[in-house]
Design a protein around this motif. Structure first.
Motif, PDB file in Angstrom:
ATOM      1  N   VAL A   1       0.900  -1.268  -0.094  1.00 20.80           N
ATOM      2  CA  VAL A   1      -0.199   0.002   0.107  1.00 20.80           C
ATOM      3  C   VAL A   1       0.692   1.323  -0.157  1.00 20.80           C
ATOM      4  N   ARG A   2       1.823   1.166   0.789  1.00 17.70           N
ATOM      5  CA  ARG A   2       2.867   2.478   0.905  1.00 17.70           C
ATOM      6  C   ARG A   2       3.442   2.433  -0.256  1.00 17.70           C
TER       7      ARG A   2
ATOM      8  N   ILE B 276       0.945   4.089  -3.002  1.00 21.34           N
ATOM      9  CA  ILE B 276       0.583   5.604  -2.583  1.00 21.34           C
ATOM     10  C   ILE B 276       1.718   6.525  -2.923  1.00 21.34           C
ATOM     11  N   THR B 277       2.967   5.952  -2.739  1.00 19.68           N
ATOM     12  CA  THR B 277       4.097   6.818  -3.120  1.00 19.68           C
ATOM     13  C   THR B 277       4.215   7.104  -4.760  1.00 19.68           C
TER      14      THR B 277
ATOM     15  N   ALA C 110       1.458   9.409  -5.585  1.00 19.85           N
ATOM     16  CA  ALA C 110       2.041  10.842  -5.271  1.00 19.85           C
ATOM     17  C   ALA C 110       3.070  11.383  -6.242  1.00 19.85           C
TER      18      ALA C 110
END
Length: 309
Positions: free
Chosen positions: A77-78, A81-82, A85
């Motif tokens: 998930v991280r 998201i990165t 972004a």
């Protein structure tokens, strides 16, 4: 990332700057095509088309959903998201940039953009040369801004958009490091562009789609959008990675000084945008700033300076 290769032949060394220039020319030819599209498509919508076109090419090429061996093969998930972004910052930066070049000469807008990465380099460094580079780019931006006062409100709005693009370029650098650390830069870029182009479709492309529903069926808009994405994002990024691996980051930062000059030449040839004396002085100051900021010392030789846009 990779360090400078010591085994480059003389011919290879001559070829590396040529590859970088090819990538830069592709980038700004794509931007010039975007300017031609402004007659029928809003700048923000063109920026979305660029991001969507790049995402389409990268996703079909890389197929980032596949598991790959080595670092970064597992999606978390991280990491998603990165990547999203990073894609959002890139497409947002391009939207600001296209709004700027709808109002400013191409070379001037590119020069102002460099305020972002050089400010990041100065903020993260204790080297006097980085502070000197920042002062040079501020002086250059000031000269370019002074030249735009004759353009009235349109010129000042263009400067504001170019400064916004510079700020998002700074965000691109910070997020780009996290993406690079994940270990699969092209896969993360593909996923990030794909996610961001979907999330930004409504705010960037929606107003144009609502106002010009009849143009949505015009295949030329979509083909040109794909072409802008391929020329301005995919080709330069791939060539930049090839160059970066072979020359190291310090020399790569020096090559970045070619970007404002390349943009100015493309703007003059394709858009008949001849810089004024004050604009030329400002662009020259920014080029000098990039050269000064890219000069490595013994202590930080090979350290990253300014990633490509």
């Amino acid at each position: 990332m990779a360090s400078t290769s010591p085994s480059l032949s003389g011919a290879s060394k001559l070829g590396i700057p040529s590859l970088f220039v090819i990538g830069a020319v592709c980038m700004y030819v794509g931007a010039a095509i975007g300017v031609f599209l402004f007659d029928t498509v809003d700048p923000a919508a063109v920026a979305w088309l660029r991001g969507f076109g790049a995402a389409l090419v990268l996703v079909l090429w890389r197929r980032p959903w596949r598991q790959r061996a080595g670092v970064g093969g597992v999606w978390t998930v991280r990491r998603l998201i990165t990547a999203a972004a990073f894609g959002g910052a890139t497409i947002g930066m391009n939207a600001m940039f296209y709004e700027a070049i709808a109002r400013l000469p191409l070379g001037a807008a590119v020069a102002i953009e460099f305020l972002g990465p050089i400010a990041v380099a100065a903020a993260g460094s204790r080297r006097p040369v980085d502070v000197c580079a920042l002062l040079l780019v501020v002086a250059g931006v000031g000269a370019i801004a002074s030249a735009q006062f004759d353009g009235g409100e349109v010129g000042l709005i263009g400067i504001a958009f170019a400064l916004g693009s510079a700020a998002l370029w700074a965000a691109y650098i910070v997020l780009g490091k996290s993406v690079a650390d994940a270990g699969q830069g092209l896969d993360d870029m593909a996923a990030g562009f794909g996610i961001a182009s979907l999330l930004l479709a409504v705010p960037l492309f929606g107003p144009f789609a609502i106002a010009h529903t009849t143009l949505l069926g015009d295949w030329r808009i979509w083909v040109l959008g794909l072409g802008v994405g391929l020329l301005s994002s995919v080709v330069p990024y791939v060539l930049d990675q090839y160059v970066l691996v072979r020359v190291g980051r310090a020399r790569f930062a020096l090559l970045l000084a070619l970007l404002p000059a390349t943009a100015t030449v493309v703007g003059a040839v394709m858009l008949t945008q001849i810089p004024t004396a004050l604009e030329a002085l400002g662009i020259a100051a920014v080029i000098a700033a990039v050269v000064v900021g890219g000069l490595p010392t013994r202590k930080d030789r090979g350290v990253a300076d300014i990633p490509p846009p």
